[in-house]
Design a protein around this motif. Structure first.
Motif, PDB file in Angstrom:
ATOM      1  N   ASP A 195       0.086  -1.184  -0.173  1.00 37.84           N
ATOM      2  CA  ASP A 195       0.244  -0.179   0.158  1.00 37.84           C
ATOM      3  C   ASP A 195       0.606   1.412  -0.421  1.00 37.84           C
ATOM      4  O   ASP A 195       0.509   2.213  -0.916  1.00 37.84           O
ATOM      5  CB  ASP A 195      -0.938   0.048   0.533  1.00 37.84           C
ATOM      6  CG  ASP A 195      -1.139  -0.787   1.290  1.00 37.84           C
ATOM      7  OD1 ASP A 195      -2.437  -1.101  -0.145  1.00 37.84           O
ATOM      8  OD2 ASP A 195      -2.563  -1.085   1.836  1.00 37.84           O
TER       9      ASP A 195
ATOM     10  N   THR B 153     -18.740  -3.407   7.043  1.00 38.43           N
ATOM     11  CA  THR B 153     -17.961  -2.206   5.635  1.00 38.43           C
ATOM     12  C   THR B 153     -17.285  -1.360   6.741  1.00 38.43           C
ATOM     13  O   THR B 153     -17.357  -1.430   7.714  1.00 38.43           O
ATOM     14  CB  THR B 153     -18.803  -1.589   4.747  1.00 38.43           C
ATOM     15  OG1 THR B 153     -19.592  -1.044   5.332  1.00 38.43           O
ATOM     16  CG2 THR B 153     -19.252  -2.803   3.393  1.00 38.43           C
ATOM     17  N   CYS B 154     -16.600  -0.749   5.722  1.00 42.43           N
ATOM     18  CA  CYS B 154     -15.706   0.172   5.937  1.00 42.43           C
ATOM     19  C   CYS B 154     -16.304   1.230   6.547  1.00 42.43           C
ATOM     20  O   CYS B 154     -17.794   1.673   5.774  1.00 42.43           O
ATOM     21  CB  CYS B 154     -14.321   0.781   6.105  1.00 42.43           C
ATOM     22  SG  CYS B 154     -13.714  -0.541   5.666  1.00 42.43           S
TER      23      CYS B 154
ATOM     24  N   SER C  55     -12.244  -7.772   8.262  1.00 39.79           N
ATOM     25  CA  SER C  55     -11.211  -7.992   6.778  1.00 39.79           C
ATOM     26  C   SER C  55     -10.861  -6.444   6.929  1.00 39.79           C
ATOM     27  O   SER C  55     -11.237  -5.451   7.355  1.00 39.79           O
ATOM     28  CB  SER C  55     -12.554  -8.100   5.219  1.00 39.79           C
ATOM     29  OG  SER C  55     -13.684  -7.224   6.201  1.00 39.79           O
ATOM     30  N   SER C  56      -9.862  -6.031   5.908  1.00 34.16           N
ATOM     31  CA  SER C  56      -9.358  -4.538   5.495  1.00 34.16           C
ATOM     32  C   SER C  56     -10.106  -3.901   5.038  1.00 34.16           C
ATOM     33  O   SER C  56     -10.698  -4.427   4.526  1.00 34.16           O
ATOM     34  CB  SER C  56      -8.007  -4.669   4.963  1.00 34.16           C
ATOM     35  OG  SER C  56      -7.788  -4.898   3.598  1.00 34.16           O
ATOM     36  N   CYS C  57      -9.664  -2.574   5.643  1.00 31.74           N
ATOM     37  CA  CYS C  57     -10.869  -1.453   4.271  1.00 31.74           C
ATOM     38  C   CYS C  57      -9.711  -1.270   2.845  1.00 31.74           C
ATOM     39  O   CYS C  57      -8.726  -0.718   3.290  1.00 31.74           O
ATOM     40  CB  CYS C  57     -11.044  -0.247   5.182  1.00 31.74           C
ATOM     41  SG  CYS C  57     -11.318  -0.282   6.367  1.00 31.74           S
ATOM     42  N   THR C  58     -10.951  -1.429   2.079  1.00 33.57           N
ATOM     43  CA  THR C  58     -10.474  -0.692   0.594  1.00 33.57           C
ATOM     44  C   THR C  58      -9.812   0.423  -0.027  1.00 33.57           C
ATOM     45  O   THR C  58      -9.760   0.846  -0.429  1.00 33.57           O
ATOM     46  CB  THR C  58     -10.677  -1.954  -0.316  1.00 33.57           C
ATOM     47  OG1 THR C  58     -12.131  -2.254  -0.251  1.00 33.57           O
ATOM     48  CG2 THR C  58      -9.995  -3.049   0.036  1.00 33.57           C
ATOM     49  N   LEU C  59     -11.020   0.853   0.971  1.00 38.47           N
ATOM     50  CA  LEU C  59     -11.709   2.018   0.687  1.00 38.47           C
ATOM     51  C   LEU C  59     -10.414   3.321   0.860  1.00 38.47           C
ATOM     52  O   LEU C  59      -9.309   3.088   1.624  1.00 38.47           O
ATOM     53  CB  LEU C  59     -12.911   3.372   1.023  1.00 38.47           C
ATOM     54  CG  LEU C  59     -13.982   2.300   0.978  1.00 38.47           C
ATOM     55  CD1 LEU C  59     -14.497   2.975   2.375  1.00 38.47           C
ATOM     56  CD2 LEU C  59     -14.987   2.802   0.141  1.00 38.47           C
ATOM     57  N   PRO C  60     -10.468   4.111  -0.034  1.00 41.97           N
ATOM     58  CA  PRO C  60      -8.911   5.634   0.118  1.00 41.97           C
ATOM     59  C   PRO C  60      -9.280   6.324   0.800  1.00 41.97           C
ATOM     60  O   PRO C  60      -9.850   6.796   1.336  1.00 41.97           O
ATOM     61  CB  PRO C  60      -9.617   5.845  -1.480  1.00 41.97           C
ATOM     62  CG  PRO C  60     -10.757   5.926  -1.564  1.00 41.97           C
ATOM     63  CD  PRO C  60     -11.461   4.484  -1.955  1.00 41.97           C
ATOM     64  N   THR C  61      -7.671   6.703   1.271  1.00 43.91           N
ATOM     65  CA  THR C  61      -8.354   7.579   2.215  1.00 43.91           C
ATOM     66  C   THR C  61      -7.268   9.035   2.033  1.00 43.91           C
ATOM     67  O   THR C  61      -6.692   9.925   3.153  1.00 43.91           O
ATOM     68  CB  THR C  61      -7.792   6.831   3.801  1.00 43.91           C
ATOM     69  OG1 THR C  61      -5.500   5.927   3.203  1.00 43.91           O
ATOM     70  CG2 THR C  61      -7.984   5.420   3.836  1.00 43.91           C
TER      71      THR C  61
END
Length: 722
Positions: free
Chosen positions: A380, A458-459, A493-499
């Motif tokens: 990442d 979800t996130c 699970s991990s978050c895939t949304l952009p930060t």
């Protein structure tokens, strides 16, 4: 055995059990120099002991010289224990009396001192119990330094800065910690901490609590602690704060865990915080001097720590709701253990570890400036460094020339109910009149800040922060903005949304000498209408006139159309929440509320958003007066003839607390007279007393029976590293 023990007694009557570590292992170690261990000596019921002697010897030594002794003891209760007069390294009883337990602290010797033997003797009446091997003697050895979990604080070599989010997950609940759990007013105080340098420590084990730490530990107030932190100036980079939690535990789907953001750099790479569990005497959890700088000159990505309670050393209470009992003199900060006191809510006779009361997660959410660790931490990071520019697909005809899409409008819903948001673009040119140019507005579903349109697993993301300044002062540059994950998916699970987002920016399109220098555009003003089509504008200012004196030709005001939701839709725009009102009570537990207002002219019944919130509030405890039972009946006269007395009593049902009225008398007596005594009564009374005395001599005493029934399983010592 040296001069510290008072001699061997009758070996046939030894009453001793095994010495064991809290971990239950047979191999005992002390893990580093100056580690502090509670050492406890127990007698199993019904046995007891009146006196004892406790020493720590270097292996193979006899206690003949002062150098033979290892480490040092520290007294916990000086009314119960003292150092032996003719042998200062040894601990003995202060007053000979019946007891079943004593506890002291022992500090391990410096590293490299070799193994240590703890030895104890037990005195029960006139018999001294002692043995060289077995349950009152135990060998401890220093653990291999390579296996030590503590690492020395090092100089930080990382470059740039890093931004972190700390999230506090409380686990203190009646289900996990059932013993004496305070059902009323249980809470976590406001969390207070800082990112700081090596020159400043907010709190540390073995140190003394500052006034700020004391106020957090005893009253849950972070005000003084924050004042102390801010007074440290250059030693502090960020003050860390979160709100208090009432009650102490609620499911995550009811209340999200509190979090705060902070930054670190090479000079301020440590993080500390504390929060009080209430009610309690002075008990807290927290981190002290946690290093976020890695050995390879980078920044820690993620840190997870389970937290056990510690005692600030300012109050001597042993239960959650013990009355105030200031420690005088003040004691050092130390971890609580399961052997501190039988009335402690964490007490465990086996000496097991205390179940963690909380977990803290520290996550890196951004890095700024040039980083000097050459190996990226994850894939990442590589992707973030490349910062690839993505383009949206656009199926509009080539004959239609549009402006760029405007930013998305605010969501029509401020809660987690679904609403709509809109963006728009302007038609600049239509090259082919026969080809219609549509799609100047775009709508999509949305929910309020902090909500996710996906399932609960979800996130949950924060709002975007403001855009950074443009990287160029003239011409085209880049700018960025960030957001963080407020709550991770429940399934792990991990978050895939952009930060992080980046975009191009233009400042002073004309960079010639005849052009003036202007600022970046300010944010767009709100749309001029609350529904339908309106106008909005933005402005910028001239920073510097053209170097050749030419007039400024740059546009300083820009306007465009804006589209709000259709006017027949109900849009509920709300004001921010007001401050919390005063507590409804002057002491104890009450309620407080806060409100917000509808900003749009609609009927309140048409909006589902709540306009008022209520929560519990806690002020200092209310005074509780002493409560007594009714008087008992008068007893019979204590004499069968002549003058005597009768008594009656009543019980204390509730002791006074927090300055309440003290208890009045609980026993009363009054005179009584039955009849005159006959002269011959003295001789008969004397004869009766003689007969009763002869009967008592014929029976063995209960105390002798208890001593004779003592066996080698009735005494034990416990040792716990803290």
């Amino acid at each position: 055995m040296g001069g510290c023990f008072r001699g061997n007694g009758h070996m046939d009557f030894l009453c001793i059990t095994c010495l064991s570590l809290i971990s239950g292992t047979s191999d005992l170690y002390f893990v580093l120099s100056l580690s502090l261990y509670p050492v406890s000596l127990y007698a199993s019921s019904p046995s007891y002991f009146r006196g004892f002697t406790l020493i720590a010897l270097k292996e193979g030594r006899e206690g003949v010289t002062p150098d033979d002794y290892a480490g040092t003891f520290k007294l916990i209760d000086e009314s119960d224990t003292q150092f032996m007069t003719n042998c200062p390294p040894a601990v003995t009883e202060s007053i000979p009396r019946r007891r079943t337990r004593i506890q002291v602290f022992w500090t391990a010797p410096p590293s490299g001192s070799g193994c240590v033997t703890l030895k104890a003797s037990v005195v029960q009446r006139r018999i001294i119990f002692f043995q060289d091997e077995g349950s009152l003697t135990k060998r401890l050895c220093e653990k291999d330094p390579v296996a030590m979990t503590e690492k020395p604080m090092q100089e930080c070599c990382a470059c740039g800065t890093a931004k972190y989010r700390v999230t506090f997950y409380g686990n203190w609940s009646e289900k996990v910690h059932p013993k004496d759990y305070p059902r009323r007013a249980n809470h976590w105080s406001a969390l207070i901490g800082a990112s700081h340098s090596r020159s400043y420590m907010l709190w540390e084990y073995g140190g003394f609590a500052s006034e700020g730490v004391k106020q957090v530990a005893e009253y849950g107030s972070p005000v003084k602690m924050e004042e102390e932190i801010r007074q440290k100036g250059d030693d502090v980079m960020t003050v860390i704060k979160t709100k208090a939690q009432w009650p102490a535990w609620q499911p995550l789907n009811v209340r999200s865990s509190p979090s705060a953001e902070f930054s670190v750099d090479r000079a301020h790479h440590l993080m500390s915080f504390l929060t009080m569990l209430g009610p309690s005497p002075d008990w807290n959890v927290g981190l002290s001097g946690e290093d976020l700088c890695t050995r390879d000159c980078g920044w820690v990505q993620r840190l997870v720590k389970d937290l056990v309670p510690w005692d600030a050393g300012t109050d001597s209470g042993v239960t959650y709701e013990s009355p105030n009992k200031p420690s005088n003199p003040q004691e050092r900060i130390r971890p609580l253990t399961s052997l501190d006191h039988p009335q402690s809510p964490f007490y465990d006779p086996s000496g097991g570890p205390i179940t963690p009361l909380a977990r803290v997660v520290v996550e890196r959410i951004a890095r700024k400036g040039e980083q000097c660790n050459t190996v990226p931490d994850t894939i990442d990071d590589i992707v973030a460094d490349i910062a690839q520019e993505e383009k949206e697909e656009d199926n509009t005809p080539e004959t239609c020339i549009y402006s760029n899409w405007s930013p998305w409008s605010a969501c029509s819903s401020s809660t987690c109910d679904k609403g709509r948001r809109m963006r728009q673009r302007m038609l600049k040119a239509q090259l082919d009149p026969s080809m219609p140019c549509l799609h100047t507005q775009d709508f999509e579903p949305c929910m309020g800040p902090g909500c996710s349109e996906e399932e609960a697993s979800t996130c949950m993301m924060s709002e975007w922060i403001s855009w950074s300044p443009c990287s160029a002062s003239c011409g085209m540059g880049m700018r960025s903005r960030e957001r963080y994950v407020k709550q991770f998916p429940e399934d792990g699970s991990s978050c895939t949304l952009p930060t992080e987002e980046t975009e191009k920016c233009v400042v002073n399109e004309d960079c010639s000498p005849s052009s003036c220098v202007v600022t970046e555009w300010a944010e767009w003003e709100p749309c001029s209408v609350s529904c339908g089509v309106g106008m909005r504008k933005r402005e910028r200012m001239m920073k510097m006139e053209a170097s050749d004196g030419s007039p400024c030709r740059a546009q300083l005001v820009e306007a465009e159309k804006c589209m709000m939701p259709e006017c027949n839709e109900v849009v509920c725009m709300l004001s921010p929440w007001s401050d919390w009102g005063e507590c409804s009570v002057s002491c104890g537990v009450g309620m407080r509320s806060r409100q917000r207002m509808l900003k749009t002219p609609v009927e309140p019944s048409l909006c589902s958003d709540e306009l008022e919130q209520v929560e519990k509030c806690m002020l200092p405890e209310c005074p509780t007066d002493c409560m007594l039972s009714e008087w008992s009946e008068w007893s019979e006269c204590n004499k069968s003839c002549g003058k005597g007395h009768m008594i009656r009593s009543r019980m204390v049902k509730l002791e006074p607390q927090f300055g309440g009225m003290p208890c009045p008398e609980t026993v009363q007596r009054k005179k009584c007279k039955i009849r005159k005594c006959m002269r011959g009564s003295r001789t008969s009374d004397k004869k009766k007393r003689q007969e009763a005395s002869d009967r008592r001599r014929a029976k063995p005493s209960r105390e002798s029976v208890a001593e004779e029934s003592s066996g080698p399983e009735l005494f034990s010592i416990y040792l716990l590293q803290v």
